[in-house]
Design a protein around this motif. Sequence first.
Motif, short mmCIF file in Angstrom:
data_model
loop_
_atom_site.label_atom_id
_atom_site.label_comp_id
_atom_site.label_asym_id
_atom_site.label_seq_id
_atom_site.Cartn_x
_atom_site.Cartn_y
_atom_site.Cartn_z
N GLU A 48 0.88 -1.27 0.07
CA GLU A 48 -0.01 -0.08 -0.02
C GLU A 48 0.84 1.33 0.21
N CYS A 49 1.95 1.15 0.86
CA CYS A 49 2.67 2.59 0.93
C CYS A 49 4.18 2.33 0.66
N GLY A 50 4.64 1.27 0.80
CA GLY A 50 6.03 1.02 0.31
C GLY A 50 6.81 1.14 1.52
N LYS A 83 3.39 -6.77 7.76
CA LYS A 83 2.57 -6.19 8.56
C LYS A 83 3.10 -4.75 8.70
N CYS A 84 2.21 -4.02 8.05
CA CYS A 84 2.60 -2.51 7.97
C CYS A 84 1.91 -1.73 9.55
N LYS A 85 2.56 -0.92 9.94
CA LYS A 85 2.00 -0.34 11.06
C LYS A 85 0.69 0.74 10.76
N ASP A 86 0.64 0.83 9.39
CA ASP A 86 -0.69 1.80 9.02
C ASP A 86 -1.57 1.17 8.35
N HIS A 87 -1.09 0.00 7.57
CA HIS A 87 -2.19 -0.91 6.63
C HIS A 87 -2.50 -2.20 7.24
N GLY A 88 -1.81 -2.65 8.03
CA GLY A 88 -1.92 -3.98 8.88
C GLY A 88 -1.26 -5.23 7.78
ZN LIG Z 1 1.60 0.59 4.66
#
Ligand SMILES: [Zn+2]
Length: 107
Positions: A48-50, A83-88
């Motif tokens: 999602e955000c890289g 496991k992104c801290k913003d996008h799970g």
């Molecule tokens: Zn993300």
Amino acid sequence: MFNNIDLFTQALGIEDPWKLDKIDFNKDDGRLDIYISHKRGSKFPCPECGEKSPIHDTKERTWRHLNFFQYRAYIHAKMPRTKCKDHGVLQVKAPWAEPGSGFTMLF
Ligand SMILES: [Zn+2]
């Protein structure tokens, strides 16, 4: 000739943190199996955000690849979910395949 890991790593465009583990060439079955994993403790960019994110879990997947001469070729890979801290938790995309496709882009 089918066991050159460096050659296949370059031919398939495998880049860090992905790595090519092994190549099984079975002449009698007419097939070539390529196994890809990633370096232990690697971080992958969140789809999602890289943002480089730790791996949540992995799942084994198989793709049909272009034939090598008369041999059927398959890519097997342990696909991580980040496991992104913003996008799970999100599925990482395979560089050699379109998302959701059982076939590689070149096929
Ligand atoms: Zn993300």
